[in-house]
Design a protein around this motif. Structure first.
Motif, short mmCIF file in Angstrom:
data_model
loop_
_atom_site.label_atom_id
_atom_site.label_comp_id
_atom_site.label_asym_id
_atom_site.label_seq_id
_atom_site.Cartn_x
_atom_site.Cartn_y
_atom_site.Cartn_z
N ASP A 200 0.83 -1.21 0.00
CA ASP A 200 0.00 0.00 0.00
C ASP A 200 0.86 1.26 0.00
N GLU A 201 1.95 1.24 0.75
CA GLU A 201 2.82 2.41 0.82
C GLU A 201 3.51 2.66 -0.52
N PHE A 202 3.90 1.60 -1.20
CA PHE A 202 4.51 1.74 -2.52
C PHE A 202 3.54 2.41 -3.48
N ALA A 203 2.28 1.95 -3.46
CA ALA A 203 1.27 2.52 -4.34
C ALA A 203 1.02 3.99 -4.01
N LYS A 204 0.99 4.35 -2.73
CA LYS A 204 0.78 5.74 -2.33
C LYS A 204 1.94 6.64 -2.78
N GLN A 205 3.14 6.18 -2.56
CA GLN A 205 4.31 6.96 -2.97
C GLN A 205 4.34 7.12 -4.48
N ALA A 206 4.02 6.06 -5.19
CA ALA A 206 4.02 6.13 -6.65
C ALA A 206 3.00 7.15 -7.14
N ALA A 207 1.82 7.15 -6.54
CA ALA A 207 0.78 8.09 -6.95
C ALA A 207 1.21 9.54 -6.74
N SER A 208 1.96 9.78 -5.67
CA SER A 208 2.37 11.15 -5.38
C SER A 208 3.40 11.67 -6.38
N TYR A 209 4.07 10.76 -7.09
CA TYR A 209 5.07 11.18 -8.09
C TYR A 209 4.63 10.84 -9.51
N GLY A 210 3.42 10.38 -9.67
CA GLY A 210 2.93 10.06 -11.01
C GLY A 210 3.56 8.83 -11.62
N VAL A 211 4.05 7.91 -10.77
CA VAL A 211 4.65 6.67 -11.25
C VAL A 211 3.54 5.63 -11.50
N SER A 212 3.63 4.94 -12.63
CA SER A 212 2.60 3.97 -12.99
C SER A 212 2.73 2.70 -12.16
N VAL A 213 1.68 2.40 -11.39
CA VAL A 213 1.63 1.17 -10.59
C VAL A 213 0.24 0.57 -10.69
N ILE A 214 0.18 -0.69 -11.10
CA ILE A 214 -1.05 -1.47 -11.03
C ILE A 214 -0.93 -2.35 -9.81
N GLN A 215 -1.79 -2.13 -8.83
CA GLN A 215 -1.75 -2.95 -7.63
C GLN A 215 -2.92 -3.94 -7.67
N LYS A 216 -2.63 -5.19 -7.36
CA LYS A 216 -3.68 -6.21 -7.33
C LYS A 216 -3.57 -7.01 -6.05
N LYS A 217 -4.71 -7.14 -5.36
CA LYS A 217 -4.77 -7.92 -4.13
C LYS A 217 -5.53 -9.22 -4.41
N TYR A 218 -4.97 -10.32 -3.93
CA TYR A 218 -5.50 -11.65 -4.24
C TYR A 218 -6.22 -12.21 -3.01
N PRO A 219 -7.52 -12.44 -3.11
CA PRO A 219 -8.28 -12.94 -1.96
C PRO A 219 -7.87 -14.37 -1.61
N ASN A 220 -7.99 -14.70 -0.34
CA ASN A 220 -7.69 -16.05 0.15
C ASN A 220 -6.28 -16.51 -0.21
N THR A 221 -5.35 -15.55 -0.25
CA THR A 221 -3.97 -15.85 -0.63
C THR A 221 -3.03 -15.32 0.44
N GLY A 222 -2.15 -16.19 0.92
CA GLY A 222 -1.13 -15.78 1.86
C GLY A 222 0.15 -15.42 1.13
N HIS A 223 1.27 -15.83 1.70
CA HIS A 223 2.56 -15.51 1.09
C HIS A 223 2.92 -16.63 0.11
N SER A 224 2.33 -16.54 -1.08
CA SER A 224 2.49 -17.60 -2.07
C SER A 224 2.48 -17.02 -3.47
N PHE A 225 3.37 -17.54 -4.32
CA PHE A 225 3.41 -17.14 -5.72
C PHE A 225 2.48 -18.06 -6.48
N THR A 226 1.23 -17.64 -6.60
CA THR A 226 0.19 -18.49 -7.16
C THR A 226 0.22 -18.47 -8.68
N PRO A 227 -0.38 -19.48 -9.32
CA PRO A 227 -0.49 -19.47 -10.78
C PRO A 227 -1.18 -18.22 -11.32
N GLU A 228 -2.20 -17.74 -10.60
CA GLU A 228 -2.89 -16.51 -11.04
C GLU A 228 -1.94 -15.33 -11.02
N MET A 229 -1.15 -15.22 -9.97
CA MET A 229 -0.18 -14.14 -9.87
C MET A 229 0.85 -14.24 -10.99
#
Length: 239
Positions: A200-229
């Motif tokens: 969240d902090e990365f996305a906020k900082q990026a917005a303040s400087y006009g840096v392009s960030v697509i943030q996606k949150k994955y439901p029911n997902t812990g610390h895992s590199f899933t196939p969807e990701m």
């Protein structure tokens, strides 16, 4: 350089290159063998790579960095090979080894490219140049500790990196300028609170400087590199 000579100089086209020899990618996409390596600042960094048949002399490249102590060759699966073949971008997948908590707390571990690991990646690019493949720009992706590396490297090298996909990073450098790099930031909704905060902090900082960030949150997902990701990373980096 004549294309025929070029392909003779880089004779491992269309295969994973591990340990200086040819290892055919299996049907499942694993190249289960020892990796090639580079020596940098007294360290040996192993890495795997794949070069498509349609590579040019001055291509862009895909840099894939796994999670903590992950083996780079395990990132080179059929999905990434298909992207490499489509775009003509070679894949480079380093196998960084964690130096321990003390090094991490002192910003000296591989998660911090300015310490040594960024120079080691540059040394790999130099090895490619010696083979006749002069890599121009990078499309980077990493998960967890690997995400720390690619995120920091991208912010430090805005003229070299085009896009960077960050997955559940355990820490980021602050965004304090208008970087031209485009970012994708993936985080599981059940990941640890500190990683969710970093996202969240990365996305906020990026917005303040006009840096392009697509943030996606994955439901029911812990610390895992899933196939969807992974699929989202590939879709983000393919253009």
């Amino acid at each position: 350089m004549n294309s025929k000579i070029f392909k003779m100089l880089f004779c491992f086209i269309g295969m994973a290159i591990i340990g200086g020899g040819m290892v055919m990618i299996t049907r499942q996409g694993w190249a289960d063998s020892y990796q090639h390596h580079v020596e940098y600042q007294g360290r040996t960094l192993n890495y795997a790579y794949y070069v498509p048949n349609n590579v040019t002399e001055e291509p862009d490249a895909l840099i894939l960095v796994p999670g903590l102590n992950g083996r780079g060759e395990h990132m080179i699966n059929p999905k990434w090979i298909a992207l490499s073949n489509k775009t003509g971008r070679p894949i480079i997948a380093p196998s960084f080894v964690f130096e321990g908590d003390i090094a991490f707390l002192k910003n000296e571990s591989y998660q911090f490219p300015n310490a040594w690991s960024g120079g080691a990646l540059n040394a790999i690019l130099d090895q490619f140049a010696e083979k006749g493949i002069r890599i121009q720009h990078l499309y980077m992706a990493g998960f967890s500790a690997g995400a720390q590396f690619v995120g920091r490297y991208s912010l430090a090298h805005p003229n070299k990196v085009v896009k960077c996909a960050i997955g559940a990073s355990g820490g980021n450098d602050p965004i304090d300028y208008a970087s031209p790099v485009k970012f994708f930031y993936a985080i599981g909704e059940k990941d640890q609170a500190n990683r969710r905060f970093f996202a969240d902090e990365f996305a906020k900082q990026a917005a303040s400087y006009g840096v392009s960030v697509i943030q996606k949150k994955y439901p029911n997902t812990g610390h895992s590199f899933t196939p969807e990701m992974e699929n989202d990373f590939i879709n983000f980096l393919k253009k």
